[in-house]
Design an enzyme around this catalytic site. Structure first.
Site, mmCIF file in Angstrom:
data_model
loop_
_atom_site.group_PDB
_atom_site.id
_atom_site.type_symbol
_atom_site.label_atom_id
_atom_site.label_comp_id
_atom_site.label_asym_id
_atom_site.label_seq_id
_atom_site.Cartn_x
_atom_site.Cartn_y
_atom_site.Cartn_z
ATOM 1 N N ARG A 61 0.846 -1.205 0.000
ATOM 2 C CA ARG A 61 0.000 0.000 0.000
ATOM 3 C C ARG A 61 0.881 1.254 0.000
ATOM 4 N NH1 ARG A 61 -4.039 -3.537 2.994
ATOM 5 N NH2 ARG A 61 -2.826 -3.453 4.899
ATOM 6 N N PHE A 86 -11.484 -3.740 -5.886
ATOM 7 C CA PHE A 86 -11.431 -4.795 -4.859
ATOM 8 C C PHE A 86 -10.782 -4.186 -3.605
ATOM 9 C CE2 PHE A 86 -10.728 -6.717 -9.083
ATOM 10 C CZ PHE A 86 -11.846 -7.536 -9.206
ATOM 11 N N ASP A 119 -6.686 -5.721 -6.714
ATOM 12 C CA ASP A 119 -6.335 -6.669 -5.648
ATOM 13 C C ASP A 119 -7.493 -7.637 -5.439
ATOM 14 O OD1 ASP A 119 -5.093 -7.944 -3.557
ATOM 15 O OD2 ASP A 119 -5.484 -6.373 -2.083
ATOM 16 N N CYS A 170 -3.314 -13.195 -5.055
ATOM 17 C CA CYS A 170 -3.056 -13.938 -3.819
ATOM 18 C C CYS A 170 -3.333 -15.424 -4.025
ATOM 19 C CB CYS A 170 -3.886 -13.374 -2.670
ATOM 20 S SG CYS A 170 -5.649 -13.423 -2.971
HETATM 21 N N1 SAH Z 1 -7.052 -4.345 -1.296
HETATM 22 C C1 SAH Z 1 -7.655 -4.775 -0.057
HETATM 23 C C2 SAH Z 1 -7.863 -6.276 0.021
HETATM 24 C C3 SAH Z 1 -8.746 -6.844 -1.074
HETATM 25 S S1 SAH Z 1 -9.259 -8.472 -0.764
HETATM 26 C C4 SAH Z 1 -6.810 -4.261 1.111
HETATM 27 O O1 SAH Z 1 -5.724 -3.712 0.899
HETATM 28 O O2 SAH Z 1 -7.242 -4.406 2.251
HETATM 29 C C5 SAH Z 1 -10.332 -8.775 -2.098
HETATM 30 C C6 SAH Z 1 -11.655 -8.051 -2.048
HETATM 31 O O3 SAH Z 1 -12.371 -8.373 -3.245
HETATM 32 C C7 SAH Z 1 -12.582 -8.413 -0.909
HETATM 33 O O4 SAH Z 1 -12.849 -7.280 -0.154
HETATM 34 C C8 SAH Z 1 -13.869 -8.919 -1.584
HETATM 35 O O5 SAH Z 1 -15.040 -8.457 -0.928
HETATM 36 C C9 SAH Z 1 -13.761 -8.304 -2.943
HETATM 37 N N2 SAH Z 1 -14.468 -9.002 -4.025
HETATM 38 C C10 SAH Z 1 -14.654 -10.318 -4.217
HETATM 39 N N3 SAH Z 1 -15.311 -10.536 -5.377
HETATM 40 C C11 SAH Z 1 -15.550 -9.318 -5.934
HETATM 41 C C12 SAH Z 1 -16.186 -8.867 -7.127
HETATM 42 N N4 SAH Z 1 -16.685 -9.739 -8.011
HETATM 43 N N5 SAH Z 1 -16.243 -7.552 -7.358
HETATM 44 C C13 SAH Z 1 -15.710 -6.664 -6.491
HETATM 45 N N6 SAH Z 1 -15.112 -7.025 -5.346
HETATM 46 C C14 SAH Z 1 -15.024 -8.336 -5.068
#
Ligand code: SAH
Length: 401
Positions: A218, A234, A305, A345
Site C-alpha cells: 500500500r 477490490f 487486488d 493472492c
Molecule cells: N485491497 C484490499 C484487500 C482486497 S481483498 C486491502 O488492501 O485491504 C479482495 C476483495 O475483493 C474483498 O474485499 C472482496 O469483498 C472483494 N471481491 C470479491 N469478489 C468481488 C467482485 N466480483 N467484485 C468486487 N469485489 C469483489
C-alpha cells in the site's frame, strides 16, 4: 502427548523420502506405505524411510490427505510443550526485530510454515490477538498456545477465528469462533499502519480482519499516486485507497468492492483519515471495470487486488484468464504513463505465470508494460524456503506506456 515422544511410526513408500529430507513439512497420504501403531489424531509420530531410517517427526491427522505435518528433523528432540513455546517466542521475537511491536499497530506474529508452526496463524491488532488454526493437530495444543501468547504478547484478549470453510473441511476441523483469553473488544479496533489509522472488525471482518500482507505494498503504491486519479478495485476496507489519497496525495480516488460491509469500512476509514477525495462504491468489480471503460473514463493509477481466483493447481488456467481480463481492462483505463498496481493472492499461480499473463496483456493491448517493482508479502509473513507454497502474494507495479 506432554512428553512429545512418538506413539507410532509412519513408513514411507520406497523413493518418497526426498522432499522430507529437504525439510518439506507436508506428507500426503499417497506417500505413506503403512503405519506401525495406532496413532490418534494430533499424536506425535516418527516418519521413516521404507527401510526404517529416521526422516522426521511430526503430528498425525487421519482425516486429512495431508496425513502428517513435520515439525522436527532430529530424532533426539521431542515435540513437547517446550518446542511450541520456543517457536512462538522466536516468531514474536522476529516481529519485534522488524519494529512491528508497537501497541497500536497490527502485525502477523505467527505465519504457519514460515515460522515452523505449520497450521498456526496469529495476528495482532493493537491490544488483541486473532488466532487461526488450519491444522487439526494444533487443536489439542490450543490451550498451551494461548498461554504462551498471553505470556509473550500480554494482549487484552485472544480470539479464535475459524479458518476458511474449505480448509477446515479438508482437515476435519470443527472450531467455532470463541474467546480464548481475556476480553473481546466492544467495537472495531483502530490500528496504525505507516502513520494511517484503520478500523478493523475483528469479529466479522475478512481474513482475521485486515489484509496485513499488503501493508508495505500500500505504501509502495502510494509513492506513485501524487496528482493522479486512482481506481482502487477490490478495495475491502480501503487500504490502498486511503494510502494513495493521504500519503500519496492522489488527486482523487474511486474505491470499489462488491461487499457492502467492506465499502462501509472503506468509507469510514477514508473519513477517519480525513480523505475527502475518496469516493466509495459497492459494485461487482468485473462489471464496474467494463462500465468505466465503456464510458471512456481514464485514470492515472489502477490498483487491482482481487480475491483468490485459483483455489487449486487445476484452476490455474481459468484464473489466468480472469487475471488477463481485469488487467486488460485496467490498461484500457490507464492514461499513457499510468501506473498499474496488480496483485494476485492465488498461491497456485506462480510469479512467472503472473508475469506471463501480463506479457499477454501487453501484447493484446498494444501497450508496453514497464515493470517497476515486483513485490510480495510484508516481512511479518516469512516464507520457509523449504515450503514455497507459502509464497502466495504477488504485487506488480508497472508503468503502462
Ligand atoms: N485491497 C484490499 C484487500 C482486497 S481483498 C486491502 O488492501 O485491504 C479482495 C476483495 O475483493 C474483498 O474485499 C472482496 O469483498 C472483494 N471481491 C470479491 N469478489 C468481488 C467482485 N466480483 N467484485 C468486487 N469485489 C469483489
Amino acid at each position: 502427548m506432554p512428553d512429545g515422544l512418538p506413539t507410532a511410526t509412519v513408513i514411507l513408500k520406497p523413493r518418497r523420502a526426498r522432499p522430507f529430507f529437504g525439510r518439506h513439512p507436508w506428507v500426503l497420504d499417497s506417500a505413506v506405505d503403512r503405519v506401525d501403531g495406532a496413532p490418534a489424531d494430533g499424536d506425535v509420530v516418527d516418519l521413516v524411510t521404507h527401510d526404517g531410517s529416521f526422516v522426521a517427526r511430526g503430528l498425525w491427522n487421519s482425516q486429512s490427505r495431508l496425513r502428517l505435518r513435520l515439525y522436527g528433523f532430529d530424532s533426539s528432540t521431542p515435540l513437547d510443550d517446550g518446542v511450541w513455546r520456543r517457536r512462538i517466542e522466536a516468531a514474536v521475537g522476529l516481529r519485534q526485530a522488524l519494529g512491528l511491536d508497537s501497541r497500536d499497530g497490527a502485525a502477523r506474529l505467527v505465519n504457519s510454515e514460515g515460522d515452523d508452526l505449520s497450521g498456526l496463524i496469529v495476528d495482532r491488532y493493537g491490544e488483541y490477538l486473532a488466532v487461526q488454526v488450519t491444522a487439526l493437530a494444533m487443536q489439542p495444543r490450543l490451550e498451551l498456545i494461548a498461554d504462551v501468547l498471553q505470556d509473550v504478547a500480554a494482549p487484552r484478549g485472544i480470539l479464535l477465528r475459524g479458518a476458511e470453510r474449505g480448509l477446515s473441511k479438508l482437515e476435519g476441523l470443527h472450531l467455532p469462533d470463541r474467546l480464548l483469553r481475556g476480553t473481546e473488544p466492544d467495537g472495531p479496533i483502530f490500528v496504525t499502519e505507516h502513520g494511517l489509522r484503520f478500523g478493523v472488525d475483528l469479529a466479522e471482518g475478512q481474513k482475521t480482519g485486515f489484509y496485513l500482507d499488503q501493508r508495505d505494498n500500500r505504501q509502495a503504491a502510494a509513492r506513485f499516486a501524487a496528482g493522479r486519479r486512482v481506481l482502487d478495485m477490490f478495495c475491502y476496507s480501503g487500504g490502498f485507497a486511503v494510502a494513495c489519497a493521504v500519503t500519496g496525495r492522489a488527486r482523487s480516488v474511486l474505491a470499489v468492492d462488491t461487499s457492502a460491509k467492506a465499502t462501509a469500512l472503506a468509507r469510514a476509514n477514508a473519513d477517519f483519515n480525513g480523505a475527502a477525495n475518496v469516493a466509495v462504491e459497492t459494485a461487482d468489480g468485473f462489471e464496474k471495470l467494463d462500465a468505466l471503460a465503456t464510458a471512456g473514463e481514464s485514470f492515472g493509477m489502477v490498483v487491482l487486488d482481487p480475491p483468490k481466483f485459483a483455489r487449486s493447481r487445476g484452476a490455474v488456467d481459468d484464473a489466468l484468464r480472469a487475471y488477463h481480463r481485469i488487467n486488460r481492462v485496467a490498461c484500457d483505463l490507464l492514461e499513457p504513463g499510468g501506473i498499474l498496481v496488480t496483485c494476485s493472492c492465488s498461491g497456485s499461480v506462480t510469479r512467472e505465470d503472473f508475469l506471463q499473463m501480463l506479457a499477454g496483456v501487453a501484447q493484446r493491448s498494444g501497450r508496453m508494460l514497464q515493470l517497476l517493482e515486483i513485490r510480495g508479502a510484508a516481512a511479518d509473513h516469512p516464507v520457509s524456503v523449504s515450503c514455497l507454497e507459502g509464497e502466495y502474494l504477488k504485487c506488480v507495479i508497472a508503468r503502462v506506456v
